[in-house]
Scaffold this motif. Structure first.
Motif, PDB file in Angstrom:
ATOM      1  N   VAL A   1     -42.203  26.653   8.677  1.00 57.60           N
ATOM      2  CA  VAL A   1     -43.241  25.631   8.803  1.00 57.60           C
ATOM      3  C   VAL A   1     -44.600  26.236   8.464  1.00 57.60           C
ATOM      4  CG1 VAL A   1     -44.416  24.053  10.396  1.00 57.60           C
ATOM      5  CG2 VAL A   1     -41.922  24.280  10.485  1.00 57.60           C
TER       6      VAL A   1
ATOM      7  N   ARG B   1     -33.111  26.992  22.237  1.00 56.51           N
ATOM      8  CA  ARG B   1     -33.050  25.683  21.580  1.00 56.51           C
ATOM      9  C   ARG B   1     -33.905  25.687  20.316  1.00 56.51           C
ATOM     10  NH1 ARG B   1     -36.795  22.243  25.835  1.00 56.51           N
ATOM     11  NH2 ARG B   1     -38.564  23.677  25.762  1.00 56.51           N
ATOM     12  N   GLU B   2     -33.758  24.661  19.544  1.00 56.03           N
ATOM     13  CA  GLU B   2     -34.534  24.499  18.315  1.00 56.03           C
ATOM     14  C   GLU B   2     -36.013  24.336  18.653  1.00 56.03           C
ATOM     15  OE1 GLU B   2     -33.453  24.252  15.041  1.00 56.03           O
ATOM     16  OE2 GLU B   2     -31.542  24.976  15.872  1.00 56.03           O
ATOM     17  N   ARG B   3     -36.847  24.741  17.720  1.00 53.97           N
ATOM     18  CA  ARG B   3     -38.265  24.440  17.878  1.00 53.97           C
ATOM     19  C   ARG B   3     -38.508  22.935  17.733  1.00 53.97           C
ATOM     20  NH1 ARG B   3     -38.796  29.426  15.187  1.00 53.97           N
ATOM     21  NH2 ARG B   3     -40.235  30.868  16.206  1.00 53.97           N
ATOM     22  N   VAL B   4     -39.576  22.447  18.414  1.00 54.89           N
ATOM     23  CA  VAL B   4     -39.977  21.053  18.222  1.00 54.89           C
ATOM     24  C   VAL B   4     -40.252  20.818  16.739  1.00 54.89           C
ATOM     25  CG1 VAL B   4     -41.693  19.283  18.756  1.00 54.89           C
ATOM     26  CG2 VAL B   4     -41.090  21.002  20.507  1.00 54.89           C
ATOM     27  N   LEU B   5     -41.039  21.741  16.157  1.00 59.03           N
ATOM     28  CA  LEU B   5     -41.470  21.583  14.771  1.00 59.03           C
ATOM     29  C   LEU B   5     -40.754  22.611  13.911  1.00 59.03           C
ATOM     30  CD1 LEU B   5     -43.423  20.202  12.756  1.00 59.03           C
ATOM     31  CD2 LEU B   5     -45.131  21.923  13.368  1.00 59.03           C
ATOM     32  N   ASN B   6     -39.790  22.158  13.151  1.00 58.79           N
ATOM     33  CA  ASN B   6     -39.115  23.049  12.203  1.00 58.79           C
ATOM     34  C   ASN B   6     -38.956  22.320  10.870  1.00 58.79           C
ATOM     35  OD1 ASN B   6     -36.600  21.520  12.219  1.00 58.79           O
ATOM     36  ND2 ASN B   6     -36.292  22.326  14.286  1.00 58.79           N
TER      37      ASN B   6
ATOM     38  N   LEU C   1     -34.999  26.020  30.097  1.00 61.99           N
ATOM     39  CA  LEU C   1     -35.448  25.965  28.705  1.00 61.99           C
ATOM     40  C   LEU C   1     -34.372  26.498  27.772  1.00 61.99           C
ATOM     41  CD1 LEU C   1     -39.125  27.150  29.161  1.00 61.99           C
ATOM     42  CD2 LEU C   1     -38.242  24.823  29.066  1.00 61.99           C
TER      43      LEU C   1
ATOM     44  N   ASN D   1     -35.678  27.970  34.301  1.00 57.12           N
ATOM     45  CA  ASN D   1     -36.463  26.745  34.113  1.00 57.12           C
ATOM     46  C   ASN D   1     -35.778  25.740  33.195  1.00 57.12           C
ATOM     47  OD1 ASN D   1     -36.762  27.837  31.602  1.00 57.12           O
ATOM     48  ND2 ASN D   1     -38.948  28.259  31.795  1.00 57.12           N
TER      49      ASN D   1
ATOM     50  N   THR E   1     -37.437  18.922  11.098  1.00 57.89           N
ATOM     51  CA  THR E   1     -38.115  17.842  11.828  1.00 57.89           C
ATOM     52  C   THR E   1     -39.515  17.553  11.306  1.00 57.89           C
ATOM     53  OG1 THR E   1     -39.099  19.336  13.468  1.00 57.89           O
ATOM     54  CG2 THR E   1     -36.893  18.495  13.952  1.00 57.89           C
TER      55      THR E   1
ATOM     56  N   GLU F   1     -44.438  25.934  21.804  1.00 55.99           N
ATOM     57  CA  GLU F   1     -45.211  25.909  20.562  1.00 55.99           C
ATOM     58  C   GLU F   1     -46.603  25.339  20.855  1.00 55.99           C
ATOM     59  OE1 GLU F   1     -41.237  24.243  19.383  1.00 55.99           O
ATOM     60  OE2 GLU F   1     -42.365  24.004  17.524  1.00 55.99           O
TER      61      GLU F   1
END
Lengths: 474, 474
Positions: free
Chosen positions: A328, B9-14, B6, B4, B17, A297
Motif C-alpha cells: 500500500v 490477521r490481515e491489515r485493514v488497508l491492504n 487481536l 486482547n 481492500t 494501523e
C-alpha cells in the motif's frame, strides 16, 4: 438553428450533468456566511454606512491574517533559500545561513525551484522523524514512514482516498466526530464513502466516550463497512484535549473493531489549560506494548499552519504512517507522485518547525521569546473568549483546553427559531448572519460542523483582532 | 489467539481492500525507472563502481535541477515578501520592493503566512486576467474566471473531477491524445472516468488530425458519454506546436460534438522552431466569432513550472474558465475551498510571471537578458537533441518545435524485443532500463505515455546537464 448547427442548447457542464459527489460537498468554514463577509468588506470600502467599521473574521484559524507575527528565524531561512545571494549578507545570523545552506544542498540543482521526491525532500523527512522521536520520548520514527504534504488537508484526503472501496453495504465507512472539522465530511462526500457520526459529549467538555464509538460502529455495520476512525486532538472545533486514558481506550477500540486510525494532531502545541497535556496517538500506541503497536494501523497528521507559527499560506505538512502494508505504501507513493511534489517553500518551512534553533545557536533566544509570546497570547485569548462568552445570556461555552477555537452553545428564543425557519435557514445560521450584518462579526454556524438535533452552536476562532470585538456583544 | 483477541490477521488497508481506482493509476514519469535511478545515485554515493559517475535525469522537465538559473527579479521579490525587513535594504531594486509591497498589501495581515481566498488573491487574479488580455491581443479576460492553483496539475484534476459523472454507458468519457502526459490517464483512472484515446500522427510531426478525433469519439459513444476533449499544446511529450488552422478545427469539432475543451498550455513560451507560433485556444475561439465564443466551454491551464522560469518547486498555476455555467462556478469555488488555498509563495511567483518588470523599470534589462538566455539555451538544446538523436541508428526523432521534450521512435532488434518479453517488460521499458544501468541515463519509456501498438519510444527532456550525455550513445 444557426449556420454551424450549434443553436441554443444546454452547456456540457451544468449542475445537472456535473459530478454529483461534488454537489454533495459542504464546507461551511468558507461557505455563504464568509462570502457575505467579503461582500460587506467591499461595501465598507465603498463607503456604505454600517453599524461597524470592519469585519471581524472569527470564522477561520488564520493566525497571521489576525495579527500574529511570523517567527523571525523561519522567515530569515526561507528568504535565504529563495534568494541565496543573501548568504553573503552580514545581517543574517550564522545559524539561519547554515540552515538555509543545508536545505538548498538537499534541493535539486540547489534551488527551491526544482521538484523534490513526491514524498518530500529526504533530509526533511529525516528531520521530521527526529522531531517525532524527540516528541515521543525516543519511540523510533522511520523517515520512510513520513510523507510531506500540502498542508495537513492534502494528506488527510489522500489517506481517505486510499481507504475508500466497495459498493452498497460493503462501501467504506469512516467514523468522524460530531462536531467535526468539515474537511472530513467534505472528503467523504466527494469520495462517496459513508460518514459514520459519533457524538462528543458537550456536557463533559466535549470529551470522547468509547461507548458512543461502540454504538456508532454497531449501527453502521448494518449498512456499510466501517474501516477507519478519525480523531482530531486537540479538538477542532471543540477546543478539547484528550487525556491519555481516552487515547488508550480509542486505540483499544480501533484494534478490536479492526479500524484504521487517523489522528489529526495539527494543534499539538496548542494546549492552554493547566492539567491538560498533548499525548500523541503514536506514543500512546507504542506504550501500550507490541500487542497493539505491531498491529494497529495509524496515520497521524501535522502542519505548519497552526501552533505558534501559524504559517497557513505556506501549505506545509506531513503524515506519518505506522504499520502500513508495504504494498500500500508503494501505491501511496505512486498516488502522491501524480501531483509531483508539495510546495518546496512549504517543505522548507516544515523543516524549520521540526528543527528549530537549538540552545547553542545565536537565534535561539529570539526564537523562544517569539514562540512563547505567540502561545501566551493564544492562551490568554482562550481564557478571555471563554469568560466573555459565558457572560452573554443564551451562550454557554466550555473551557477552551487547546486548539484555536471554541464551540459555544446557543439557546435561541422560540421567535428567532421560527424566523429562521421562515427563511429556510438553520437557526444558528440565522443567528450568525444577523451577527455579521449587525455587528460585523463573522462566525461559522454549528450546523457546518454537525451537532445534536435541536442544539445550536457556532465556532469562534481565538484570533480576533486586539479590539476584543466580542465585548461589544454585551 | 492473544489476550486482547487481536491475534494474527490481515491489515485493514491492504492491496486487496484498498481503493481499486488508485491501483489502476499509472504514472511513469516517476515510476519504477526513476525509483531505480534514485537507487543507483545512492549506490554511486556509497562508492559502487558503475560505467558512469552520475545519473543524467532526462525523465522530467525539471529545469532548475538541471542547472537552469532562476530569474533574479522573481527571487528578489519573493525574498522581500517572505522577510519584509529586507524592504529597508538598499541592495534590492525599487521595482522589486514595489512589487513585494503590492503583493503583501493583498495578503491577509500583510503576511505570506495567511490563507488567501480559495480561488487565489484577488489582485493576482486581476494581474492574470491582464496578462491573458495582452497575450490574446486585447480579447477581454475576467478575473472572476481565473482560479489560481497548485501547479497546473491540481487545476486539471479539479476540472476532470467536475466533469465526471454517470455509470456504465453514461459514464463520462474524456478524450486524451496518445501519446499524452500521464497526469491525464492517472486522473481518469482515479475518477473511474473513461479514457478515449486519439492518436497523434507521428509521420506528420505528431500533429493532430480532426478525422482521428471523429473516429475516436464515434467509437466511444457506443460505450460511454464523451464530454471533454483535452489538448496539450505545445505538446508533452511530443514537442509539437499546433498551428492556427488545427486549433480552429479542434474548436469546431468540440462545438459540433458538444465537448468541454481543456487546453493545457503550460509550455506557451516554449516555441523554438521558425515558422511555429503559440496560439492560445481562447484567442482562436474568440476570433472565430460569437457563434463559437458564446457557446464553447473552455478551461485553459498555465503554470510557473515551465517556460523560461522553470519554478516547479513553487507549485504556482492558474486556470481560466470560459462559458462556464455560473452555478458550476459556485460548485467549483466550493470544491477548491476544501483545500483552503494554493501556496501563497506560488501565487506570488505567478504574479511576477504574469506581471514581469516593465521597460521603464530598473530590473527590466536584467530580466530580459535572463529570460532570453534561458529560452535560447532551451532552443539550442531542442535542435541539438534532435540532431544527435537522429545520428543514432535505430532512433528517429521528429523536430522539437516546442515544449521541453522529444519523443523519438525506437526500432528495436527482434532479439531485444524477445528478451524484454521474457522479462515481462515492455520492450521500451527494457531498453530504458538497460540505458539506465549501463550508461546512467534516465528516460521514460513510451509505454508510459501511450503509443500505437508495436511501436516503441522514449521521452527525453531537454534538460540534460551540460556534459551532453546523449553523445555518449554514439
Amino acid at each position: 438553428m444557426t449556420e454551424n448547427g450549434l443553436g441554443h442548447r444546454e452547456r456540457v457542464l451544468n449542475v445537472d450533468t456535473m459530478n454529483p459527489n461534488v454537489k454533495r460537498i459542504e464546507y461551511a468554514v468558507r461557505g455563504p456566511i464568509v462570502q457575505r463577509a467579503v461582500q460587506i468588506e467591499k461595501e465598507l470600502k465603498e463607503g456604505v454606512k454600517k453599524p461597524f467599521t470592519e469585519v471581524i473574521k472569527a470564522n477561520i484559524g488564520d493566525a497571521h491574517a489576525m495579527g500574529q507575527k511570523p517567527i523571525t528565524f523561519f522567515r530569515q531561512v526561507i528568504a535565504l533559500c529563495v534568494y541565496p545571494d543573501l548568504l553573503e549578507d552580514d545581517k543574517f545570523p550564522e545559524d539561519a545561513k547554515n540552515r538555509a545552506w543545508r536545505i538548498l544542498q538537499a534541493c535539486g540543482g540547489g534551488s527551491l525551484g526544482a521538484y523534490s521526491a513526491s514524498s518530500g525532500i529526504e533530509v526533511i523527512r529525516q528531520d521530521v522523524a527526529k522531531y517525532i522521536e524527540k516528541r515521543d520520548s525516543g519511540i523510533p520514527s522511520n523517515p520512510d514512514d513520513i510523507y510531506l504534504s500540502t498542508g495537513a488537508s492534502d494528506a488527510i484526503v489522500t489517506m481517505l482516498k486510499l481507504l475508500t472501496s466497495g459498493e452498497g453495504k460493503t462501501r467504506t465507512g469512516v467514523m468522524i466526530s460530531i462536531p467535526q472539522y468539515p474537511l472530513y465530511s467534505a472528503a467523504l462526500a466527494e469520495l462517496a464513502a459513508v460518514q459514520i457520526s459519533y457524538y462528543l459529549d458537550e456536557d463533559k467538555c466535549w470529551s470522547l466516550d468509547v461507548s458512543e464509538l461502540r454504538r456508532a460502529v454497531k449501527a453502521a455495520r448494518e449498512h456499510c463497512n466501517p474501516r477507519a476512525l478519525c480523531i482530531i486532538n486537540p479538538g477542532n472545533p471543540t477546543g478539547q484535549v484528550q487525556n491519555r486514558q481516552c487515547i488508550e481506550d480509542v486505540i483499544r477500540f480501533a484494534a478490536e473493531e479492526h479500524l484504521f486510525l487517523m489522528a489529526d494532531e495539527v494543534y499539538q502545541d496548542n494546549v492552554y489549560m493547566e492539567g491538560c497535556q498533548f499525548h500523541s496517538f503514536k506514543k500512546v500506541l507504542f506504550e501500550m506494548g507490541s500487542e497493539y503497536s505491531s498491529v494497529v494501523e495509524l496515520a497521524s497528521f501535522h502542519s505548519t499552519s497552526k501552533c505558534y507559527m501559524g504559517e497557513c499560506g505556506f501549505r506545509g505538512g506531513y503524515m506519518e504512517v505506522i504499520n502500513m502494508d508495504p504494498e500500500v505504501k508503494l501505491q501511496l507513493t505512486k498516488l502522491v507522485s501524480v501531483q509531483l511534489c508539495p510546495s518546496i517553500t512549504g517543505q522548507a518551512l516544515l523543516d524549520l518547525v521540526v528543527n528549530p534553533p537549538q540552545p547553542d545557536e545565536p537565534s535561539y533566544a529570539t526564537f523562544i521569546k517569539e514562540r512563547t509570546a505567540n502561545l501566551h497570547i493564544l492562551s490568554e485569548k482562550a481564557k478571555m473568549t471563554e469568560q466573555v462568552l459565558n457572560t452573554i445570556p443564551g451562550i454557554h461555552c466550555n473551557p477552551v483546553q487547546g486548539a484555536m477555537y471554541t464551540f459555544p452553545r446557543l439557546t435561541l428564543p422560540e421567535k428567532a427559531i421560527n424566523a429562521a425557519k421562515e427563511q429556510e435557514q438553520a437557526p444558528d445560521m440565522f443567528y450568525c448572519m444577523k451577527l455579521l450584518e449587525e455587528m460585523g462579526i463573522c462566525l461559522v454556524p454549528g450546523s457546518g460542523f454537525g451537532q445534536r438535533d435541536g442544539t445550536y452552536h457556532f465556532r469562534c476562532s481565538l484570533f480576533q483582532k486586539p479590539t476584543h470585538p466580542l465585548q461589544k456583544m454585551d
